[in-house]
Design a protein around this motif. Structure first.
Motif, PDB file in Angstrom:
ATOM      1  N   VAL A  33       7.123  -1.246   6.134  1.00 51.80           N
ATOM      2  CA  VAL A  33       6.245  -1.926   6.649  1.00 51.80           C
ATOM      3  C   VAL A  33       6.833  -3.271   7.086  1.00 51.80           C
ATOM      4  N   LYS A  34       7.409  -4.087   6.183  1.00 56.45           N
ATOM      5  CA  LYS A  34       7.784  -5.287   6.622  1.00 56.45           C
ATOM      6  C   LYS A  34       8.747  -5.363   7.807  1.00 56.45           C
ATOM      7  N   TYR A  35       9.735  -4.421   7.868  1.00 55.41           N
ATOM      8  CA  TYR A  35      10.770  -4.346   9.062  1.00 55.41           C
ATOM      9  C   TYR A  35      10.626  -3.505   9.934  1.00 55.41           C
ATOM     10  N   ASN A  36       9.292  -2.928   9.812  1.00 55.23           N
ATOM     11  CA  ASN A  36       8.858  -1.903  10.967  1.00 55.23           C
ATOM     12  C   ASN A  36      10.015  -0.700  11.153  1.00 55.23           C
ATOM     13  N   ILE A  37       9.948  -0.210  10.058  1.00 54.90           N
ATOM     14  CA  ILE A  37      10.978   1.021   9.906  1.00 54.90           C
ATOM     15  C   ILE A  37      10.359   2.405   9.680  1.00 54.90           C
ATOM     16  N   SER A  38      10.548   3.328  10.409  1.00 51.86           N
ATOM     17  CA  SER A  38      10.106   4.556  10.200  1.00 51.86           C
ATOM     18  C   SER A  38      11.254   5.509   9.263  1.00 51.86           C
ATOM     19  N   ILE A  39      10.655   5.955   8.099  1.00 51.54           N
ATOM     20  CA  ILE A  39      11.499   6.628   7.167  1.00 51.54           C
ATOM     21  C   ILE A  39      11.449   8.112   7.612  1.00 51.54           C
ATOM     22  N   LEU A  40      12.686   8.756   7.751  1.00 48.70           N
ATOM     23  CA  LEU A  40      12.510   9.871   8.354  1.00 48.70           C
ATOM     24  C   LEU A  40      13.064  10.963   7.370  1.00 48.70           C
ATOM     25  N   GLY A  41      13.392  10.645   6.221  1.00 51.80           N
ATOM     26  CA  GLY A  41      13.901  11.571   5.244  1.00 51.80           C
ATOM     27  C   GLY A  41      14.217  10.747   3.794  1.00 51.80           C
ATOM     28  N   TYR A  42      14.297  11.268   2.892  1.00 51.34           N
ATOM     29  CA  TYR A  42      14.911  10.575   1.837  1.00 51.34           C
ATOM     30  C   TYR A  42      14.909  11.357   0.418  1.00 51.34           C
TER      31      TYR A  42
END
Length: 169
Positions: A33-42
């Motif tokens: 949220v803070k860095y406007n990142i989309s997490i695609l997998g983990y």
């Protein structure tokens, strides 16, 4: 898009407890949220994690990883102290700047320039818990700290994920 890996200090299994895995998950959500990142997998493993990231705006990888690792280190150390864990002695270091070390200093990042490479890395992430030396689950989707179930259409509420096909299509 980036494929990232970071490991615990000396590859010690500091993330074996569900509590510590949730520290990582919550921090990933916060940093996204803070860095406007989309997490695609983990996947969060007992001594490391892998994550696929897409920066929706400016790439602030160093800042994001600094925040993630710093917050997690503090919370994991606090957890180990509270539970009087013997692991605490294994991460104690002789250093003017630090008393405990949770993470290796660096992280590995691989730029993902196409869908094919992203799918290879995503498959690697999802197969990680099944490797013989881990044997954490029988099927990728059964491991709770991975995005594998998300890509089979199952509910996923630990980490807010973005389907990579929404970005590539």
């Amino acid at each position: 898009m980036l494929f990232l890996t970071t490991s615990c200090y000396k590859h010690i299994k500091l993330l074996e407890s569900d509590f510590c895995k949730l520290i990582i998950a919550n921090s990933m959500n916060f940093v996204a949220v803070k860095y406007n990142i989309s997490i695609l997998g983990y996947v969060i493993m007992p001594n490391h994690f892998h994550i696929l990231l897409y920066f929706n705006e400016e790439n602030k990888l160093s800042d994001a990883m600094r925040d993630l690792k710093k917050f997690c280190a503090f919370e994991i150390r606090k957890y180990l102290e509270t539970n009087e864990s013997l692991l605490l002695n294994r991460i104690r270091i002789e250093n003017e700047k630090q008393v405990f070390k949770v993470w290796n200093d660096r992280f590995d990042d691989v730029w993902i320039g196409n869908r094919e490479l992203l799918e290879v890395k995503l498959e690697y992430i999802h197969q990680n818990p099944l490797q013989a030396h881990w044997s954490l689950s029988e099927y990728p989707e059964d491991y709770n700290y991975s995005s594998a179930a998300f890509y089979l259409g199952n509910e996923h509420d630990i980490i807010k994920l973005t389907d990579y096909r929404d970005i590539f299509d």
